[in-house]
Structure formats: C-alpha cells, structure tokens
Design a protein around this motif. Sequence first.
Motif, mmCIF file in Angstrom:
data_model
loop_
_atom_site.group_PDB
_atom_site.id
_atom_site.type_symbol
_atom_site.label_atom_id
_atom_site.label_comp_id
_atom_site.label_asym_id
_atom_site.label_seq_id
_atom_site.Cartn_x
_atom_site.Cartn_y
_atom_site.Cartn_z
ATOM 1 N N LEU A 22 8.065 2.219 19.355
ATOM 2 C CA LEU A 22 6.645 2.559 19.451
ATOM 3 C C LEU A 22 6.411 3.998 19.004
ATOM 4 N N PRO A 23 5.252 4.253 18.411
ATOM 5 C CA PRO A 23 4.925 5.622 18.001
ATOM 6 C C PRO A 23 4.665 6.523 19.204
ATOM 7 N N THR A 24 4.400 7.782 18.925
ATOM 8 C CA THR A 24 4.000 8.734 19.952
ATOM 9 C C THR A 24 2.802 9.511 19.423
ATOM 10 N N PHE A 25 2.291 10.424 20.214
ATOM 11 C CA PHE A 25 1.169 11.231 19.735
ATOM 12 C C PHE A 25 1.652 12.343 18.816
ATOM 13 N N GLN A 26 0.797 12.730 17.907
ATOM 14 C CA GLN A 26 1.118 13.799 16.967
ATOM 15 C C GLN A 26 1.536 15.054 17.717
ATOM 16 N N GLU A 40 -3.443 4.184 9.088
ATOM 17 C CA GLU A 40 -2.923 3.140 8.208
ATOM 18 C C GLU A 40 -3.647 1.818 8.443
ATOM 19 N N SER A 41 -3.970 1.544 9.690
ATOM 20 C CA SER A 41 -4.706 0.321 10.004
ATOM 21 C C SER A 41 -6.040 0.303 9.276
ATOM 22 N N LEU A 42 -6.764 1.395 9.361
ATOM 23 C CA LEU A 42 -8.066 1.478 8.698
ATOM 24 C C LEU A 42 -7.920 1.343 7.187
ATOM 25 N N GLN A 43 -6.858 1.921 6.642
ATOM 26 C CA GLN A 43 -6.645 1.822 5.197
ATOM 27 C C GLN A 43 -6.408 0.379 4.771
ATOM 28 N N LEU A 44 -5.605 -0.346 5.552
ATOM 29 C CA LEU A 44 -5.320 -1.747 5.246
ATOM 30 C C LEU A 44 -6.563 -2.617 5.426
ATOM 31 N N GLN A 45 -7.357 -2.301 6.438
ATOM 32 C CA GLN A 45 -8.584 -3.054 6.670
ATOM 33 C C GLN A 45 -9.610 -2.808 5.555
ATOM 34 N N ARG A 46 -9.737 -1.561 5.124
ATOM 35 C CA ARG A 46 -10.694 -1.243 4.053
ATOM 36 C C ARG A 46 -10.288 -1.874 2.728
ATOM 37 N N ALA A 47 -8.983 -2.069 2.569
ATOM 38 C CA ALA A 47 -8.500 -2.740 1.359
ATOM 39 C C ALA A 47 -8.624 -4.257 1.477
ATOM 40 N N LYS A 48 -9.160 -4.696 2.625
ATOM 41 C CA LYS A 48 -9.375 -6.127 2.894
ATOM 42 C C LYS A 48 -8.081 -6.931 2.852
ATOM 43 N N LEU A 49 -6.990 -6.273 3.265
ATOM 44 C CA LEU A 49 -5.699 -6.957 3.324
ATOM 45 C C LEU A 49 -5.474 -7.630 4.677
ATOM 46 N N MET A 72 0.817 -1.214 0.000
ATOM 47 C CA MET A 72 0.000 0.000 0.000
ATOM 48 C C MET A 72 0.854 1.270 0.000
ATOM 49 N N HIS A 73 2.181 1.097 -0.127
ATOM 50 C CA HIS A 73 3.127 2.226 -0.153
ATOM 51 C C HIS A 73 2.972 3.117 1.091
ATOM 52 N N LEU A 74 2.895 2.465 2.240
ATOM 53 C CA LEU A 74 2.727 3.173 3.505
ATOM 54 C C LEU A 74 4.030 3.157 4.304
ATOM 55 N N PRO A 75 4.350 4.235 4.999
ATOM 56 C CA PRO A 75 5.545 4.260 5.844
ATOM 57 C C PRO A 75 5.290 3.569 7.177
ATOM 58 N N VAL A 76 6.344 3.211 7.868
ATOM 59 C CA VAL A 76 6.195 2.717 9.238
ATOM 60 C C VAL A 76 5.675 3.881 10.080
ATOM 61 N N PRO A 77 4.551 3.719 10.754
ATOM 62 C CA PRO A 77 3.951 4.852 11.483
ATOM 63 C C PRO A 77 4.829 5.352 12.629
ATOM 64 N N LYS A 78 4.904 6.674 12.736
ATOM 65 C CA LYS A 78 5.662 7.292 13.821
ATOM 66 C C LYS A 78 4.770 7.955 14.863
ATOM 67 N N THR A 79 3.480 8.090 14.541
ATOM 68 C CA THR A 79 2.522 8.612 15.519
ATOM 69 C C THR A 79 1.394 7.615 15.683
ATOM 70 N N TRP A 80 0.732 7.682 16.843
ATOM 71 C CA TRP A 80 -0.408 6.799 17.085
ATOM 72 C C TRP A 80 -1.532 7.087 16.096
ATOM 73 N N GLU A 81 -1.699 8.365 15.776
ATOM 74 C CA GLU A 81 -2.740 8.729 14.825
ATOM 75 C C GLU A 81 -2.457 8.130 13.449
ATOM 76 N N GLU A 82 -1.190 8.140 13.053
ATOM 77 C CA GLU A 82 -0.813 7.561 11.767
ATOM 78 C C GLU A 82 -1.031 6.053 11.768
ATOM 79 N N LEU A 83 -0.700 5.393 12.867
ATOM 80 C CA LEU A 83 -0.920 3.948 12.964
ATOM 81 C C LEU A 83 -2.400 3.611 12.812
ATOM 82 N N LYS A 84 -3.248 4.394 13.452
ATOM 83 C CA LYS A 84 -4.692 4.152 13.364
ATOM 84 C C LYS A 84 -5.186 4.351 11.933
#
Length: 454
Positions: free
Chosen positions: A322-326, A202-211, A188-200
């Motif tokens: 682990l990420p941190t908050f934005q 990216e997770s939703l994006q991967l889930q919506r793509a049914k991966l 999905m050309h996604l970076p390793v998340p550095k913030t908790w918001e980014e992790l959330k």
Amino acid sequence: MQKLQSSDNSGTRATRRGGHGRLVASTAALSALGLLAAAAGAAAANRPARSSSHASVTTITWEASPISTSGPDLRKVLIADFERAYPNIKVQLISAPTNTDTNESQLETQISGGSSSPDVFMGDVIWPAVFGAHGLAVPLSTKLPKSFFARFAPGLVAGATYQGKVYAAPFFEDQGFLYYRKDLLSKMHLPVPKTWEELKAESLQLQRAKLVKYGFVWEGADYEGATCDFMEYLTDAGGKVLSSNGKSSTLNTPAAVKALTFMRSLVTSGVTPAAITTYQEPQAMNTFDNGQAAFLRNWDYAYSASQSAGSKVIGDVGVAPLPTFQGQSYPGYSNIGGWNLYINPHTKNMSQDLTFINYMTGVDAEHVMATQFSEIPTNEAVRVQKSVIAVNPVLATVPHTRLVARPSQTPEYPKVSQAIYQNVNEALAGSESPAKAIANASAGINTALSGGGL
C-alpha cells in the motif's frame, strides 16, 4: 482454494460477553520453558528437537475452524507432520464453527466454565485483549522465552499483546494490499504509485483518458472493514487511536483529520464511487474484477479472485504494498488480519501445548502453509524464502510490506471499532465533516473505554 474469512476482514463483530478463568500453573509448563528456551537459540529457534519414541503418549486437543474448503485439509496436514516429528504427542482436532463470533462465544462459555478442552485453540487476531482480560488464555510471554517471539514479522506480536503480556502466537496472517491494472499503467506509461497522492492523480488521469470508470475502490461501508482501511491511512499520517495503556483515545489529532479528509477527497473527486459507503470486500472486488477500477485495496484472497473464471482482468493484475502519504517513507502500512494460536488456562498438558505452538509457528509448518496452501506465514524467515516468494505475486510482495494492528489492546475493542467505522462512514457520505467525524469518534471511544455505551 476458498479460504476461511475471519470477521476482522468482513462484517460487524458482536459485542463480547466477558468470562472468567484462572491461570493454572504446572511443573510441566516450567519444564517446557527450559525445553523451548534451549530450542530458541539462533536458527534452531524455528526447528525444535524431535522427541523420543520411547516416552508415553499424550493427547492434546486443538480447536480450529476450517482454513480451506477445497483440497486437502491444512489442519490435518499440519497435524500429521507434527505427529511425525513428535510421536509422543497426538493431536485431536476439534472443528470450530466457521462463524467467528459463534466460535468466540462458544470458547468463552467453555473456558469460563472451567473446561480443560480445547488445550489449544485458533482464534482471531483481535481476541488477545478480551481473552487476556478475562483469564481465558494463557499469557504466552510468561511461558516462552523472548527469543521465541523474535521469529515473527514486525507488528504481529504487538497485535497479540495486552497490558504488556503476549497472549497468542501469530499462526497465519492476512493484510491489505494494493492491486493495480498492469495493462492500464503500461498504456499510460505510469509507475505503480508509492504515495496516496500519486494514486489519486494517476486514477484521475486514467479516468480522463476514459480507460476506466473508477480510479480506486476499497471498503467504506458501516462495518469492521472501514476500521481496517482507516487504520492504514491513519498510521501513514502518523496518528494513533489509543494511548499506550489503552485507557483513553488519542484519535482527535490533525493526523487523523488528514487521513479522513483524504479518504473523503477520493469520493468527492470521483476517483472512488459515492457508493463506497456501502462497499465491503465483495463489492470492491467485483468492481475491480469487472474491469471498472484501476486500483483496489483488499486482502490476500483478492488476487486469486481476480484471476478466476468470470474475471475480466485475468493476466492484467499486479500486486504492491500500500502507498503512504507524500513525505513519508514507503511503503505505507497494511492492516493485520488473520489467526493466532492460544492456550486454554485450564489445560493439563502445558508442555505439550507449548511444543505444538512452537512447531506450528516454526519454519517447517509455516513453509507448508505458504507453499502448499498460499497462506501468508507469520514467521519472518519463511516470508523471505525464495520458494515462498515464487508461489504467487501476493507472497512475493509480503516481505516488502509494513504491518499495523487495529486498536484491539482493550477488551472494549468492538465498541472502539464501532465508534471508528460509524463516523468514518458518515464522513465518507458527507453527513459530517472529517474533523467533526474524528471528534465524534474520539468521544465515542472514550465512552466505550469508560464502560459506557456508544
């Protein structure tokens, strides 16, 4: 290699029974202070001078649980190395119970009864306050120079401190890491998340793509592990649990509410399964290893588990801090687990005990633990060695992480932790709002600190 699991990584700890003891001064300890002070200068702080083979031989006892259950015994390997370096000191190994609570109770009984054995013991990172408060461990900061403690990675000495005194030497540690699916992020050309918001997101994006079924799994059950996870979000948000003197709660703040609100949002958004309220380390690892989650928060052993037979993600797992908050500086904070070395206040071999601890936390021993047994070294100089970083992705990530201890600077820590994880679990389940759960946890902590029950 299967590794010993400390109770700070899984399971609810039993309430401690207080013991009593009195520190015993010795002229040998005073001479050891001079010996180690001399050895602590510059790089020599981690490489003590070898002893002469012409002096009399002293035997000390070291009580330690098995660190691994397959392959060479790490304890015996280190003892052999130490005895070669110090032929005038022999070490008798006493194998402690593998159950941390049983181990603790046994040591409390022995030492409070005045036993001089063991001389040195390996104990959980959350023991300093209870052992220090009841005179069951020597305050090492009264025996060793400040330069000795400078060898340890930031955050570790604070976790070994009670009322301004350091009661333990960090031996080897564990901490939280972010495990991620390299193949899914790449697709999905996604970076390793550095913030908790980014992790959330990216997770939703991967889930919506049914991966993947779930985005992120971690530890949210009603047990100690939930305290560990919560401490990471809390510290990232700028919050703390206890006052500087450890006598009152400072938890009921917007920072704590922010942390718990985000944790709950992971569940309500579907990023994290609702069953997270029952997840301990094994459940989180199994979900990830079965290919059902894109991200995992777990301890160092989770990487080897993900690459073992039966895993569906072999070759597809990356490791990151682990990420941190934005808006906060990366990386986020990782909670500390692991084991320390303590000295029995009734020991008759203080000088030799200090020499043993100095060696075991020095460059040579810590390098052996890391390169031959994949343990995370506490010695900062060893953590950044190229030979250590090359061992596996976990050890390569360690130098880039930040550590935070649990609020164990009080003898009432078991009750403090219980107040946290019970209320965190209720918020995750939706039984209480995050704000109400934090208020309840803070009240419970103050009750515990005042000597009352929860």
